[in-house]
Design a protein around this motif. Sequence first.
Motif, short mmCIF file in Angstrom:
data_model
loop_
_atom_site.label_atom_id
_atom_site.label_comp_id
_atom_site.label_asym_id
_atom_site.label_seq_id
_atom_site.Cartn_x
_atom_site.Cartn_y
_atom_site.Cartn_z
N ARG A 260 -5.13 7.86 8.78
CA ARG A 260 -5.64 6.99 7.72
C ARG A 260 -5.10 5.57 7.86
N ALA B 148 -6.47 7.66 -13.26
CA ALA B 148 -5.24 6.87 -13.23
C ALA B 148 -5.50 5.44 -13.70
N ALA C 262 0.87 -1.18 0.00
CA ALA C 262 0.00 0.00 0.00
C ALA C 262 0.91 1.23 0.00
N PRO D 260 -1.18 12.03 -10.80
CA PRO D 260 -0.36 12.88 -11.67
C PRO D 260 0.66 13.73 -10.91
N GLY E 98 -2.16 2.71 -5.04
CA GLY E 98 -1.82 4.10 -4.74
C GLY E 98 -0.56 4.57 -5.44
N GLY E 99 -0.38 5.89 -5.39
CA GLY E 99 0.82 6.48 -5.98
C GLY E 99 0.84 6.50 -7.49
N ASP F 48 -4.75 1.67 5.82
CA ASP F 48 -4.83 0.95 4.55
C ASP F 48 -6.00 -0.03 4.61
N THR F 49 -7.01 0.21 3.81
CA THR F 49 -8.12 -0.75 3.74
C THR F 49 -8.13 -1.46 2.39
N PRO G 57 -10.22 3.97 -3.10
CA PRO G 57 -10.82 2.66 -2.83
C PRO G 57 -11.88 2.19 -3.84
N ASP H 282 3.46 11.01 -6.49
CA ASP H 282 2.95 9.72 -6.98
C ASP H 282 4.08 9.01 -7.70
N MET I 105 -0.95 6.98 5.17
CA MET I 105 -1.35 5.80 5.94
C MET I 105 -0.34 5.42 7.02
#
Length: 405
Positions: free
Chosen positions: A17, A134, A7, A71, A67-68, A19-20, A153, A75, A12
Amino acid sequence: MNAAIIAVGTEMLGPTRVDTNSLKVTAVLETYGVPLVRKSVVADILSELADEVEFAFGHSDIVITSGGLGPTEDDLTREALARAFGLEMQVDQSIIDKIEARFRARGTTMPEVNKRQANVFIGQTTLNNERGTAPGFHLEVRGKHVWVFPGVPHELEWMLERYFTPWLAEISGGVARHRRVLKVAGLTESGVEEKLKPYYAAHRDEPLTILASPGGIELHLVFDSLDTIAAREQEMLALLGHHVFGYDHDTLESVVGRMLAERGETVATAESCTGGLLAQRITDVAGSSAYYIGGAVCYDARAKVDLARVDPGLIKAHGEVSEEVAVALARGIRERFATTYGVGITGIAGPGGGSEAKPVGTVHIAVATATDHAHRKTFWGGTTRQIVRALSAQTALDLLRKRIR
Ligand code: ATP
Ligand code: MG
């Protein structure tokens, strides 16, 4: 064959936050019997991310990242993969066209930075993202697999279902494991364990997951065979009886809603200490207007009298937190809205306001019909205001469920 999940996102690693996304990926892996051997959360730092990718890749056949992919400068998932695998990237004009079209459809133009999202690896399979800008991708490197998904998510969930699940189904040879969740209300976790003693004795070495939450207790049966699941489920039902209110994605409010809708019956609520929590849960269910007429938050005594027609003499004689007042709330709101059922809740959520006779956590809940009523007095001492309120709404729904059947 085994898997690892990464993740990506500094947020996170902080206190706000969690990670789900990995849980969604894990569910798919579990279904197809692919063991997950590690999962990690990594900051948006290129060197950390590249190291993590390299490590995960060295230990697993399938690496899934989320994730990441956006733009902006932070990221870095694409760059980290390029560094870890020593791969070149090139621009895919068709991706730029798609992102441009998406912005155009919304009446704006694509910011220049979004072009970064069109950097692709030679040989990658680009995964079109219908829920966002993305795109993800699937890359085969040295006979192993990398699946790269965006972090948002609902985008990730859509892409898992659209691309990853069918792929895994194919390479793993089909569903390996089934999961059946039994939902229980009206018992504590230890109450459930007590009732399940014979089950535990009969199936000592089988794993059984029990999860407790304010929405009820979940029993997870996970087996390779559907027949085994059906058999275990029957054994549990014999021990737990009507405490099992539903399965899998059922909630107490969805089950109660279904029962009311089937019978063409209606309900109204009068809530004191839950402040509308019960009404919220009932109306969380799409289509609840078919059976939920309305309700009142009767917080002060005046509101109990004005809105739910509670006799002031009753409050004087027994106090606001009493069986008599809970029943009067249920009856009063039922009459006021001419419903099949009325629900009344009155209690002390705390932390202040308790006494020796009525300590914090004392809650009276009643369900009234035209001819009778059910009442339950509960006591949740030593918890928090939030938990007392959540359990009160839960218990009220369960009392209603038991009154309907
Ligand atoms: P996009 O650019 O489309 O937003 P992205 O791949 O760049 O996608 P991120 O910027 O990393 O995604 O995250 C977008 C949102 O998704 C953030 O709100 C983030 O907190 C959330 N998110 C990211 N990863 C996870 C995760 N593993 N679990 C839950 N939420 C996540
Ligand atoms: Mg982003």
